[in-house]
Write an enzyme that holds these catalytic residues in place. Structure first.
Site, PDB file in Angstrom:
ATOM      1  N   TRP A  34     -50.885 -66.012 129.572  1.00 56.12           N
ATOM      2  CA  TRP A  34     -52.006 -65.077 129.657  1.00 56.12           C
ATOM      3  C   TRP A  34     -53.305 -65.596 129.030  1.00 56.12           C
ATOM      4  O   TRP A  34     -54.383 -65.184 129.418  1.00 56.12           O
ATOM      5  CB  TRP A  34     -51.659 -63.706 129.039  1.00 56.12           C
ATOM      6  CG  TRP A  34     -52.784 -62.715 129.169  1.00 56.12           C
ATOM      7  CD1 TRP A  34     -53.122 -61.987 130.276  1.00 56.12           C
ATOM      8  CD2 TRP A  34     -53.751 -62.385 128.177  1.00 56.12           C
ATOM      9  NE1 TRP A  34     -54.228 -61.227 130.029  1.00 56.12           N
ATOM     10  CE2 TRP A  34     -54.627 -61.445 128.737  1.00 56.12           C
ATOM     11  CE3 TRP A  34     -53.956 -62.785 126.859  1.00 56.12           C
ATOM     12  CZ2 TRP A  34     -55.697 -60.905 128.024  1.00 56.12           C
ATOM     13  CZ3 TRP A  34     -55.008 -62.249 126.161  1.00 56.12           C
ATOM     14  CH2 TRP A  34     -55.865 -61.320 126.743  1.00 56.12           C
ATOM     15  N   ASP A  35     -53.249 -66.556 128.124  1.00 53.83           N
ATOM     16  CA  ASP A  35     -54.473 -66.979 127.427  1.00 53.83           C
ATOM     17  C   ASP A  35     -54.546 -68.498 127.323  1.00 53.83           C
ATOM     18  O   ASP A  35     -54.934 -69.040 126.287  1.00 53.83           O
ATOM     19  CB  ASP A  35     -54.508 -66.349 126.028  1.00 53.83           C
ATOM     20  CG  ASP A  35     -55.882 -66.438 125.369  1.00 53.83           C
ATOM     21  OD1 ASP A  35     -56.889 -66.467 126.104  1.00 53.83           O
ATOM     22  OD2 ASP A  35     -55.950 -66.476 124.129  1.00 53.83           O
ATOM     23  N   LEU A  36     -54.209 -69.209 128.411  1.00 54.97           N
ATOM     24  CA  LEU A  36     -54.162 -70.669 128.337  1.00 54.97           C
ATOM     25  C   LEU A  36     -55.543 -71.255 128.663  1.00 54.97           C
ATOM     26  O   LEU A  36     -55.778 -71.786 129.743  1.00 54.97           O
ATOM     27  CB  LEU A  36     -53.093 -71.232 129.256  1.00 54.97           C
ATOM     28  CG  LEU A  36     -52.691 -72.676 128.909  1.00 54.97           C
ATOM     29  CD1 LEU A  36     -52.136 -72.776 127.492  1.00 54.97           C
ATOM     30  CD2 LEU A  36     -51.676 -73.223 129.899  1.00 54.97           C
ATOM     31  N   ASN A  63     -56.351 -73.779 123.569  1.00 58.26           N
ATOM     32  CA  ASN A  63     -54.947 -73.425 123.308  1.00 58.26           C
ATOM     33  C   ASN A  63     -53.993 -74.467 123.871  1.00 58.26           C
ATOM     34  O   ASN A  63     -52.819 -74.169 124.151  1.00 58.26           O
ATOM     35  CB  ASN A  63     -54.625 -72.044 123.895  1.00 58.26           C
ATOM     36  CG  ASN A  63     -54.942 -70.918 122.922  1.00 58.26           C
ATOM     37  OD1 ASN A  63     -55.157 -71.163 121.744  1.00 58.26           O
ATOM     38  ND2 ASN A  63     -54.979 -69.695 123.410  1.00 58.26           N
TER      39      ASN A  63
END
Length: 295
Positions: A195-197, A201
């Site tokens: 969801w937050d790549l 990250n």
């Protein structure tokens, strides 16, 4: 005594209010407790993101690791579940976990080698896509937050949000994003999503060229994963190349992936309006270019 970075204290104050202040006040004691509990020795200055304190440590056997302390919420509680499912395959390895507090002991990656520092943005996008193709090949574990529930909640909020967007063109664009989401919301998928790549990250490691960190996992459609790589180091003329490259690598149906990507603009817009911020022009342009693309 652990030095708490001022930036972390400020972000906790901003996003979590009283709970954030209490978390910051309790961090020195919590850190000391887990250093003792897991027999860890400090091994460098503290690091932090928006929400977590990360302490480089050495385990009793000499293993280099990090201790991650964060507020336990619906996003962070899924992180160890996802990391256990991936088991170091494409993502940082979870070494230990304290369920009541959400505190994690993780393998240490190389924080000096972040994907965002790679000069070639196309290579960075391909790297993210290849990681996502692998990570989303895993089925979501039972009990994971579900994209379908989040998406239906977004659609419920859409009329409220549209009434608060003064610019007619922006309002139409956000309404079109909601319409695209309605077309796919009944088939939200069941893959394990990071969801937050985004490119900060993804870190290098001695055991793998690149590994994902800091998931905010969901069970859902991999098309919902593409937005951060479209927005990293924003270049409006590169949006469609990035979208095509990522959908090719992940072998996604492009119209469906476009709908889930437009859903990310709707999600971001809802957050902006809730926080009384204007809708971001760059994000609107990403949606505009995807909407105008015949697929």
């Amino acid at each position: 005594m652990i030095d708490i970075p001022r930036e972390l204290a400020a972000s906790q104050e901003k996003f979590n209010g009283e709970a954030g202040r209490a978390f910051i006040a309790g961090l020195p004691e919590q850190a000391a407790r887990f250093l003792d509990h897991w027999d860890l020795g400090p091994d460098g200055p503290p690091m932090h993101g928006v929400c977590a304190l990360v302490l480089p440590v050495l385990c009793a056997d000499g293993t280099r690791a990090v201790l991650k302390l964060q507020i336990l919420d619906e996003e962070s509680e899924g992180e160890p579940v996802a990391l256990r499912a991936w088991n170091g395959d494409g993502a940082v390895r979870l070494l230990d976990h304290d369920e009541p507090t959400g505190t994690m002991l993780l393998e240490r990656l190389d924080e000096t080698r972040m994907l965002s520092r790679l000069p070639d943005t196309h290579e960075a996008v391909v790297t993210i896509a290849e990681l996502l193709a692998h990570l989303t090949s895993f089925p979501a574990p039972p009990g994971m937050r579900r994209l379908g529930d989040i998406a239906r909640g977004m659609l419920d909020q859409t009329p409220w949000a549209l009434a608060r967007i003064p610019d007619p063109e922006a309002r139409r664009l956000v309404a079109d994003c909601a319409a695209a989401l309605r077309e796919v919301v009944d088939e939200p998928g069941d893959r394990l999503l990071h969801w937050d790549l985004h490119d900060e990250n993804v870190l290098a490691s001695d055991r793998a060229p690149w590994l994902a960190i800091d998931p905010k996992p969901l069970a859902g459609d991999p098309g919902f994963e593409l937005w951060p790589a479209l927005d990293n180091r924003y270049d409006p003329d590169d949006i469609l190349w990035r979208f095509d490259a990522m959908t090719d690598i992940l072998a996604l149906d492009r119209p469906r992936a476009r709908a889930w990507t437009l859903a990310r603009l709707l999600q971001n817009t809802l957050w902006d309006i809730e926080d009384t911020r204007p809708v971001d022009d760059a994000q609107l342009e990403i949606a505009r270019r995807l909407r105008g693309r015949g697929l």
